[in-house]
Motif scaffolding. Structure first.
Motif, PDB file in Angstrom:
ATOM      1  N   VAL A   1       0.868  -1.181   0.000  1.00 52.45           N
ATOM      2  CA  VAL A   1       0.000   0.000   0.000  1.00 52.45           C
ATOM      3  C   VAL A   1       0.904   1.230   0.000  1.00 52.45           C
ATOM      4  CG1 VAL A   1      -1.921   1.190   1.086  1.00 52.45           C
ATOM      5  CG2 VAL A   1      -1.693  -1.294   1.349  1.00 52.45           C
ATOM      6  N   PHE A   2       0.819   2.002  -1.064  1.00 55.19           N
ATOM      7  CA  PHE A   2       1.653   3.197  -1.212  1.00 55.19           C
ATOM      8  C   PHE A   2       0.951   4.413  -0.621  1.00 55.19           C
ATOM      9  CE2 PHE A   2       2.756   0.453  -4.848  1.00 55.19           C
ATOM     10  CZ  PHE A   2       4.129   0.350  -4.670  1.00 55.19           C
ATOM     11  N   GLY A   3       1.672   5.148   0.220  1.00 54.41           N
ATOM     12  CA  GLY A   3       1.187   6.429   0.690  1.00 54.41           C
ATOM     13  C   GLY A   3       1.580   7.502  -0.315  1.00 54.41           C
ATOM     14  N   VAL A   4       0.585   8.163  -0.891  1.00 53.74           N
ATOM     15  CA  VAL A   4       0.824   9.127  -1.965  1.00 53.74           C
ATOM     16  C   VAL A   4       0.279  10.494  -1.562  1.00 53.74           C
ATOM     17  CG1 VAL A   4       0.345   9.729  -4.374  1.00 53.74           C
ATOM     18  CG2 VAL A   4       0.764   7.343  -3.743  1.00 53.74           C
ATOM     19  N   ARG A   5       1.086  11.507  -1.744  1.00 55.06           N
ATOM     20  CA  ARG A   5       0.682  12.870  -1.424  1.00 55.06           C
ATOM     21  C   ARG A   5      -0.403  13.362  -2.388  1.00 55.06           C
ATOM     22  NH1 ARG A   5       6.195  16.277  -0.676  1.00 55.06           N
ATOM     23  NH2 ARG A   5       4.640  17.879  -0.329  1.00 55.06           N
ATOM     24  N   LYS A   6      -1.412  14.025  -1.843  1.00 59.96           N
ATOM     25  CA  LYS A   6      -2.442  14.599  -2.689  1.00 59.96           C
ATOM     26  C   LYS A   6      -1.915  15.799  -3.468  1.00 59.96           C
ATOM     27  CE  LYS A   6      -6.406  13.302   0.204  1.00 59.96           C
ATOM     28  NZ  LYS A   6      -7.541  13.817   1.030  1.00 59.96           N
TER      29      LYS A   6
ATOM     30  N   TYR B   1      10.348  12.619 -11.119  1.00 62.42           N
ATOM     31  CA  TYR B   1       9.423  11.514 -11.366  1.00 62.42           C
ATOM     32  C   TYR B   1       9.207  11.302 -12.865  1.00 62.42           C
ATOM     33  CZ  TYR B   1       8.117  11.193  -6.427  1.00 62.42           C
ATOM     34  OH  TYR B   1       8.138  11.009  -5.062  1.00 62.42           O
ATOM     35  N   ARG B   2       9.072  12.395 -13.612  1.00 59.82           N
ATOM     36  CA  ARG B   2       8.877  12.270 -15.063  1.00 59.82           C
ATOM     37  C   ARG B   2      10.118  11.676 -15.722  1.00 59.82           C
ATOM     38  NH1 ARG B   2       6.658  17.714 -14.467  1.00 59.82           N
ATOM     39  NH2 ARG B   2       4.365  17.601 -14.459  1.00 59.82           N
ATOM     40  N   LEU B   3      11.286  12.097 -15.251  1.00 59.17           N
ATOM     41  CA  LEU B   3      12.527  11.579 -15.827  1.00 59.17           C
ATOM     42  C   LEU B   3      12.678  10.092 -15.580  1.00 59.17           C
ATOM     43  CD1 LEU B   3      15.240  12.089 -17.225  1.00 59.17           C
ATOM     44  CD2 LEU B   3      16.201  12.673 -14.994  1.00 59.17           C
ATOM     45  N   ILE B   4      12.416   9.655 -14.351  1.00 61.49           N
ATOM     46  CA  ILE B   4      12.512   8.225 -14.025  1.00 61.49           C
ATOM     47  C   ILE B   4      11.569   7.416 -14.893  1.00 61.49           C
ATOM     48  CG2 ILE B   4      12.015   6.489 -12.259  1.00 61.49           C
ATOM     49  CD1 ILE B   4      14.604   7.793 -11.727  1.00 61.49           C
ATOM     50  N   ARG B   5      10.334   7.889 -15.040  1.00 59.05           N
ATOM     51  CA  ARG B   5       9.372   7.183 -15.885  1.00 59.05           C
ATOM     52  C   ARG B   5       9.802   7.193 -17.346  1.00 59.05           C
ATOM     53  NH1 ARG B   5       3.229   8.709 -13.810  1.00 59.05           N
ATOM     54  NH2 ARG B   5       3.263   7.432 -11.920  1.00 59.05           N
ATOM     55  N   GLY B   6      10.332   8.343 -17.784  1.00 56.49           N
ATOM     56  CA  GLY B   6      10.775   8.433 -19.166  1.00 56.49           C
ATOM     57  C   GLY B   6      11.929   7.500 -19.480  1.00 56.49           C
ATOM     58  N   LEU B   7      12.733   7.204 -18.461  1.00 52.62           N
ATOM     59  CA  LEU B   7      13.866   6.290 -18.636  1.00 52.62           C
ATOM     60  C   LEU B   7      13.484   4.829 -18.407  1.00 52.62           C
ATOM     61  CD1 LEU B   7      16.690   8.361 -16.892  1.00 52.62           C
ATOM     62  CD2 LEU B   7      16.362   7.994 -19.340  1.00 52.62           C
ATOM     63  N   GLY B   8      12.202   4.581 -18.179  1.00 46.70           N
ATOM     64  CA  GLY B   8      11.734   3.206 -18.044  1.00 46.70           C
ATOM     65  C   GLY B   8      11.586   2.699 -16.635  1.00 46.70           C
ATOM     66  N   GLY B   9      11.786   3.562 -15.629  1.00 44.59           N
ATOM     67  CA  GLY B   9      11.640   3.136 -14.239  1.00 44.59           C
ATOM     68  C   GLY B   9      10.182   3.043 -13.825  1.00 44.59           C
TER      69      GLY B   9
ATOM     70  N   ILE C   1       7.845   3.703 -11.053  1.00 45.30           N
ATOM     71  CA  ILE C   1       7.808   4.451  -9.810  1.00 45.30           C
ATOM     72  C   ILE C   1       6.444   5.111  -9.671  1.00 45.30           C
ATOM     73  CG2 ILE C   1       8.813   6.500 -10.871  1.00 45.30           C
ATOM     74  CD1 ILE C   1      10.237   7.069  -8.246  1.00 45.30           C
ATOM     75  N   VAL C   2       5.924   5.156  -8.452  1.00 44.38           N
ATOM     76  CA  VAL C   2       4.618   5.765  -8.184  1.00 44.38           C
ATOM     77  C   VAL C   2       4.805   7.259  -7.989  1.00 44.38           C
ATOM     78  CG1 VAL C   2       2.621   5.803  -6.636  1.00 44.38           C
ATOM     79  CG2 VAL C   2       3.771   3.630  -7.147  1.00 44.38           C
ATOM     80  N   TYR C   3       4.070   8.046  -8.749  1.00 46.96           N
ATOM     81  CA  TYR C   3       4.202   9.497  -8.712  1.00 46.96           C
ATOM     82  C   TYR C   3       3.810  10.047  -7.343  1.00 46.96           C
ATOM     83  CZ  TYR C   3       3.799  14.355 -10.256  1.00 46.96           C
ATOM     84  OH  TYR C   3       3.961  15.716 -10.388  1.00 46.96           O
ATOM     85  N   ASN C   4       4.628  10.944  -6.800  1.00 51.15           N
ATOM     86  CA  ASN C   4       4.410  11.596  -5.504  1.00 51.15           C
ATOM     87  C   ASN C   4       4.459  10.628  -4.322  1.00 51.15           C
ATOM     88  OD1 ASN C   4       4.370  14.293  -6.116  1.00 51.15           O
ATOM     89  ND2 ASN C   4       2.156  14.468  -6.236  1.00 51.15           N
ATOM     90  N   HIS C   5       5.095   9.498  -4.509  1.00 48.94           N
ATOM     91  CA  HIS C   5       5.283   8.546  -3.408  1.00 48.94           C
ATOM     92  C   HIS C   5       6.735   8.562  -2.982  1.00 48.94           C
ATOM     93  CE1 HIS C   5       5.495   4.897  -1.047  1.00 48.94           C
ATOM     94  NE2 HIS C   5       6.389   4.400  -1.887  1.00 48.94           N
ATOM     95  N   ALA C   6       6.974   8.656  -1.685  1.00 49.81           N
ATOM     96  CA  ALA C   6       8.336   8.647  -1.161  1.00 49.81           C
ATOM     97  C   ALA C   6       8.621   7.271  -0.544  1.00 49.81           C
ATOM     98  CB  ALA C   6       8.517   9.766  -0.149  1.00 49.81           C
ATOM     99  N   ASP C   7       8.763   7.199   0.776  1.00 45.18           N
ATOM    100  CA  ASP C   7       9.026   5.916   1.436  1.00 45.18           C
ATOM    101  C   ASP C   7       7.985   5.628   2.510  1.00 45.18           C
ATOM    102  OD1 ASP C   7      11.460   4.818   0.213  1.00 45.18           O
ATOM    103  OD2 ASP C   7      12.400   6.652   0.933  1.00 45.18           O
TER     104      ASP C   7
END
Length: 316
Positions: free
Chosen positions: A123-128, A145-153, A155-161
């Motif tokens: 369960v990911f905690g995501v900032r509104k 976040y956009r760069l990581i996704r663009g490179l194929g990663g 990752i859940v947007y606005n999610h930290a740890d």
């Protein structure tokens, strides 16, 4: 269900008492409501230089749910969090990871537990939203976040740890052998059933951020190089572009020479040398980043050493 809340700490003496008060209240309420049978707070001290560990020791006597691991040396946030998750993978049915600064909403934890009780593993905690961030931090984070996704990663947007993980996902995670950790991407890549809980992020309760710009930049580089080899591929593409430009320049030079219009000059040569030289240095730097990670991986050094522990069995 036994839940462990893993809290990595580095110089957090100013917030630790309030953090314990809020987390213990949430644990007690979840036990009373039947969401969990037992809850534990595990503070992992990343070699703090202040009174963080002595405060953990005193809190462990005041609160039965407080435990702790003191690492022998500062190893960084991701490795510290890994140490807590590794312990939880053995001693808990599920674990929630959260920072000590109270920016993440502790009231989202019961919602995460509800998802877990319905069969969700992660369960990911995501900032509104990012109202509490500065203009610079907000836009650089979004670009990251956009760069990581663009490179194929993955990752859940606005999610930290801030997340909940079940026992089997914890065991799957700790089976990863790598030393260069980017947990946001690693957890997303596990593939188990997942859900998202949205929450509002608050300003830091007290103290200073442990992530200045230099650390954020280093963390971003770790994320990019840990989950994508596309920068290396782009170097190849860039080399092909330079070869094409060089061929065109040769054709132009020959034509100019044949027509007798060639004018010797140093400007174009100087600009070309600086541009190509900079591109070569950039390419070497990118390759060096990957080679450095290979160097760290092949040494296979331990991620951390535990100096002291305060665990539940010691308090019985």
């Amino acid at each position: 269900m036994k839940l462990v809340i893993v809290v990595p700490c580095y110089n957090e003496e100013e917030v630790l008492s309030e953090t314990t008060s809020r987390l213990s209240a949430v644990i007690q309420r979840m036990v009373e409501e039947g969401r969990i049978t037992e809850g534990q707070i595990l503070y992992v001290d990343d070699g703090s230089r202040d009174k963080t560990w002595s405060l953990v020791e005193s809190l462990s006597t005041a609160y039965a749910c407080v435990s702790g691991l003191k690492l022998a040396h500062n190893v960084g946030h991701q490795q510290t969090l890994w140490a807590g998750l590794e312990w939880a993978a053995v001693h808990a049915d599920a674990a929630v990871s959260i920072d000590a600064d109270l920016q993440d909403d502790v009231e989202a934890i019961p919602l995460m537990v509800d998802c877990f009780n319905k069969g969700i593993d992660i369960v990911f905690g995501v900032r509104k939203e990012r109202k509490t961030d500065t203009f610079f931090k907000k836009h650089t984070a979004q670009a990251f976040y956009r760069l990581i996704r663009g490179l194929g990663g993955d990752i859940v947007y606005n999610h930290a740890d801030f997340r909940l993980m079940s026992k089997r996902t914890l065991q799957a995670l700790v089976s990863f052998p790598e030393r260069n950790l980017f947990l946001r991407g690693m957890v997303s890549s596990l593939g188990y059933p997942s859900a998202i809980v949205y929450y509002n992020r608050s300003p830091r309760f007290a103290g200073e951020s442990k992530y200045p710009f230099s650390k954020m930049l280093s963390f971003a580089l770790d994320g990019i190089t840990s989950f994508s080899v596309r920068p290396l591929r782009y170097i190849t593409y860039l080399g092909l572009v330079f070869i094409l430009i060089a061929l065109l320049a040769i054709v132009y030079g020959i034509c100019s020479f044949v027509e007798g219009t060639a004018i010797p000059g140093w400007t174009s040569l100087l600009v070309s040398l600086w541009f190509i030289g900079g591109a070569i240095l950039l390419a070497c730097g990118i390759i060096g980043e990957y080679v450095g990670k290979i160097y760290k991986e092949v040494k296979r050094r331990p991620r951390y050493f535990v100096e002291k522990t305060i665990l539940p069995k010691e308090k019985n």
